[in-house]
Design a protein around this motif. Sequence first.
Motif, PDB file in Angstrom:
ATOM      1  N   THR A 121       0.828  -1.209   0.000  1.00 16.90           N
ATOM      2  CA  THR A 121       0.000   0.000   0.000  1.00 16.90           C
ATOM      3  C   THR A 121       0.861   1.258   0.000  1.00 16.90           C
ATOM      4  OG1 THR A 121      -1.715  -1.198   1.211  1.00 16.90           O
ATOM      5  CG2 THR A 121      -1.857   1.201   1.193  1.00 16.90           C
ATOM      6  N   LEU A 122       1.922   1.240   0.824  1.00 17.42           N
ATOM      7  CA  LEU A 122       2.819   2.398   0.857  1.00 17.42           C
ATOM      8  C   LEU A 122       3.531   2.587  -0.473  1.00 17.42           C
ATOM      9  CD1 LEU A 122       4.399   2.030   4.415  1.00 17.42           C
ATOM     10  CD2 LEU A 122       2.599   3.599   3.698  1.00 17.42           C
ATOM     11  N   ALA A 123       3.882   1.452  -1.115  1.00 16.36           N
ATOM     12  CA  ALA A 123       4.550   1.553  -2.418  1.00 16.36           C
ATOM     13  C   ALA A 123       3.618   2.151  -3.470  1.00 16.36           C
ATOM     14  CB  ALA A 123       5.040   0.174  -2.854  1.00 16.36           C
ATOM     15  N   VAL A 124       2.317   1.793  -3.383  1.00 11.97           N
ATOM     16  CA  VAL A 124       1.368   2.339  -4.349  1.00 11.97           C
ATOM     17  C   VAL A 124       1.145   3.837  -4.115  1.00 11.97           C
ATOM     18  CG1 VAL A 124      -1.038   2.211  -5.134  1.00 11.97           C
ATOM     19  CG2 VAL A 124       0.249   0.115  -4.714  1.00 11.97           C
ATOM     20  N   ARG A 125       1.149   4.230  -2.826  1.00  8.84           N
ATOM     21  CA  ARG A 125       0.845   5.620  -2.484  1.00  8.84           C
ATOM     22  C   ARG A 125       2.100   6.438  -2.186  1.00  8.84           C
ATOM     23  NH1 ARG A 125      -4.339   4.603   1.590  1.00  8.84           N
ATOM     24  NH2 ARG A 125      -5.616   3.438   0.095  1.00  8.84           N
ATOM     25  N   ASP A 126       3.222   6.031  -2.718  1.00  7.21           N
ATOM     26  CA  ASP A 126       4.455   6.748  -2.420  1.00  7.21           C
ATOM     27  C   ASP A 126       4.411   8.190  -2.918  1.00  7.21           C
ATOM     28  OD1 ASP A 126       4.376   6.032  -5.049  1.00  7.21           O
ATOM     29  OD2 ASP A 126       6.474   5.441  -5.204  1.00  7.21           O
ATOM     30  N   GLN A 127       3.690   8.429  -4.023  1.00  6.81           N
ATOM     31  CA  GLN A 127       3.584   9.784  -4.540  1.00  6.81           C
ATOM     32  C   GLN A 127       2.833  10.675  -3.564  1.00  6.81           C
ATOM     33  OE1 GLN A 127       5.100  10.488  -7.368  1.00  6.81           O
ATOM     34  NE2 GLN A 127       4.607  12.669  -7.348  1.00  6.81           N
ATOM     35  N   LYS A 128       1.714  10.145  -3.004  1.00  5.63           N
ATOM     36  CA  LYS A 128       0.938  10.925  -2.044  1.00  5.63           C
ATOM     37  C   LYS A 128       1.739  11.164  -0.770  1.00  5.63           C
ATOM     38  CE  LYS A 128      -3.511   9.215  -3.746  1.00  5.63           C
ATOM     39  NZ  LYS A 128      -4.756   8.491  -3.390  1.00  5.63           N
ATOM     40  N   ILE A 129       2.465  10.136  -0.332  1.00  3.58           N
ATOM     41  CA  ILE A 129       3.281  10.287   0.877  1.00  3.58           C
ATOM     42  C   ILE A 129       4.356  11.352   0.655  1.00  3.58           C
ATOM     43  CG2 ILE A 129       4.883   9.097   2.431  1.00  3.58           C
ATOM     44  CD1 ILE A 129       3.306   6.536   1.908  1.00  3.58           C
ATOM     45  N   GLY A 130       4.965  11.332  -0.523  1.00  3.22           N
ATOM     46  CA  GLY A 130       5.954  12.364  -0.831  1.00  3.22           C
ATOM     47  C   GLY A 130       5.343  13.751  -0.822  1.00  3.22           C
ATOM     48  N   THR A 131       4.106  13.873  -1.356  1.00  2.00           N
ATOM     49  CA  THR A 131       3.430  15.175  -1.344  1.00  2.00           C
ATOM     50  C   THR A 131       3.158  15.643   0.078  1.00  2.00           C
ATOM     51  OG1 THR A 131       2.399  14.627  -3.470  1.00  2.00           O
ATOM     52  CG2 THR A 131       1.428  16.433  -2.208  1.00  2.00           C
ATOM     53  N   VAL A 132       2.709  14.710   0.940  1.00  2.00           N
ATOM     54  CA  VAL A 132       2.420  15.068   2.337  1.00  2.00           C
ATOM     55  C   VAL A 132       3.688  15.504   3.047  1.00  2.00           C
ATOM     56  CG1 VAL A 132       1.660  14.130   4.545  1.00  2.00           C
ATOM     57  CG2 VAL A 132       0.378  13.603   2.476  1.00  2.00           C
ATOM     58  N   LEU A 133       4.765  14.757   2.855  1.00  2.00           N
ATOM     59  CA  LEU A 133       6.025  15.124   3.505  1.00  2.00           C
ATOM     60  C   LEU A 133       6.531  16.465   3.001  1.00  2.00           C
ATOM     61  CD1 LEU A 133       7.837  11.657   3.552  1.00  2.00           C
ATOM     62  CD2 LEU A 133       6.654  12.800   5.427  1.00  2.00           C
ATOM     63  N   THR A 134       6.345  16.716   1.702  1.00  2.00           N
ATOM     64  CA  THR A 134       6.749  18.013   1.162  1.00  2.00           C
ATOM     65  C   THR A 134       5.910  19.136   1.761  1.00  2.00           C
ATOM     66  OG1 THR A 134       7.383  16.922  -0.909  1.00  2.00           O
ATOM     67  CG2 THR A 134       7.090  19.308  -0.967  1.00  2.00           C
ATOM     68  N   GLY A 135       4.609  18.888   1.942  1.00  2.00           N
ATOM     69  CA  GLY A 135       3.745  19.892   2.556  1.00  2.00           C
ATOM     70  C   GLY A 135       4.037  20.117   4.026  1.00  2.00           C
ATOM     71  N   LEU A 136       4.562  19.097   4.719  1.00  2.00           N
ATOM     72  CA  LEU A 136       4.896  19.259   6.132  1.00  2.00           C
ATOM     73  C   LEU A 136       6.155  20.086   6.341  1.00  2.00           C
ATOM     74  CD1 LEU A 136       4.209  15.726   7.636  1.00  2.00           C
ATOM     75  CD2 LEU A 136       2.936  17.822   8.082  1.00  2.00           C
ATOM     76  N   SER A 137       6.967  20.189   5.331  1.00  2.00           N
ATOM     77  CA  SER A 137       8.240  20.886   5.486  1.00  2.00           C
ATOM     78  C   SER A 137       8.067  22.336   5.941  1.00  2.00           C
ATOM     79  CB  SER A 137       9.032  20.820   4.173  1.00  2.00           C
ATOM     80  OG  SER A 137      10.251  21.499   4.288  1.00  2.00           O
ATOM     81  N   PRO A 138       7.179  23.164   5.342  1.00  2.00           N
ATOM     82  CA  PRO A 138       7.008  24.549   5.844  1.00  2.00           C
ATOM     83  C   PRO A 138       6.546  24.588   7.292  1.00  2.00           C
ATOM     84  CG  PRO A 138       6.061  24.306   3.648  1.00  2.00           C
ATOM     85  CD  PRO A 138       6.395  22.940   4.119  1.00  2.00           C
ATOM     86  N   GLY A 139       5.614  23.674   7.667  1.00  2.00           N
ATOM     87  CA  GLY A 139       5.146  23.651   9.039  1.00  2.00           C
ATOM     88  C   GLY A 139       6.253  23.321  10.019  1.00  2.00           C
ATOM     89  N   LEU A 140       7.117  22.383   9.647  1.00  2.00           N
ATOM     90  CA  LEU A 140       8.239  22.042  10.514  1.00  2.00           C
ATOM     91  C   LEU A 140       9.210  23.210  10.646  1.00  2.00           C
ATOM     92  CD1 LEU A 140       8.934  18.384   9.308  1.00  2.00           C
ATOM     93  CD2 LEU A 140       7.740  19.121  11.375  1.00  2.00           C
ATOM     94  N   LYS A 141       9.380  23.968   9.559  1.00  2.00           N
ATOM     95  CA  LYS A 141      10.249  25.143   9.630  1.00  2.00           C
ATOM     96  C   LYS A 141       9.680  26.176  10.593  1.00  2.00           C
ATOM     97  CE  LYS A 141      12.258  24.691   5.003  1.00  2.00           C
ATOM     98  NZ  LYS A 141      12.402  25.310   3.648  1.00  2.00           N
TER      99      LYS A 141
END
Length: 377
Positions: free
Chosen positions: A217-237
Amino acid sequence: MNRRRTTAAAAGALLSLALAGCSFGGVQSLPLPGGADLGSHPYTVKAQFADVLDLVPQASVRVNDVAVGRVTSIHVADDGWSAMVTMKVNGKVRLPANAYAHLEQSSLLGEKYVQLSAPPAGETSRGRLAGGSVIPTSHTNRNPEVEEVFGALSLLLNGGGIQQLKTISTELNKALTGNEPEVRDMLTQVDTLVTDLDTHKQDITDALDGVNQLSATLAVRDQKIGTVLTGLSPGLKVLDQQRGSLVTMLRALDTLSGVAVDTVNQSKDDMVADLQALAPTLQRLADSGKDLPDSLQVLLTYPFTDEVLNGVKGDYLNVYLDLTAAPGTQLIPALESKDNVYGDTAQPQSQPQSKKSNIPKGLPLPLPSVTTTAGGR
């Protein structure tokens, strides 16, 4: 003497003509004595081997160690790396389409032959092996050669681990001597562990399957997971930038909690006294039970509620009104009428008044009418 020479020459000439009239491929083209009976309608089968060792044409083809055919030719396959073995098999022998071909040896120094067999127990037999079929390399193999076995044995005895067994045995004896109870306890614990693992092997298998599904499931949704992690980056900053403020807030909360605890500790005696003083009032409210809500329902509703009707027996609610007239007022008695079905002295308000007055002349005027309810639903 001359006649004998002539006869021998003629026989030699006839033999020469016979050999010239047919093709002769050498001794290997001659069938072996005592070979398999191919019958009247044999069929041809091919098998592709990665290595045929010293298999030769006219070698035996067997099924369950019974000779059912022979090898007719051996040549290099089209891929240039494997050998293609052509065999003729008795037409009465029926084999599945996914049959296996093994290269075996009749004895330690005996001849090589091809053993045809059905697929293993885990594989279902399919169809029938027809003439011209090719058994692929995935369904062929060979037994190890005697030279290979002796070579591996020589490697084991001369340069292998046999000479190290004495060292291993000596070290084990040193390690186990005097530690027999601990070793026995360790083996018991290992046995318990292995038993528990065997008991829960289905749960372990299910857990591994679940992990496999999660990974898929994670392999299929790796694109979405990458998008979420990219979106979390400003919040973490932002959190990193406001880390000092967050630490200050947490420290203030810690101070506030200390003050709150101190306040509660100092006021707990007064709070307990207030709660004890409220106890009688709360007890009276609890004793009132259902009466208090019912009374409040009647008290706060004007003029009446449905609860009043529960206290009235019958289908009618009668209202009686007492009036006090001024001194000197003359009262006129009620007139009897055929339409008066009520039987009381009051005229229903809903009854229409006659245009002609039945009041005798000379009598004083009547009192102003008073609206009363004689009987209402």
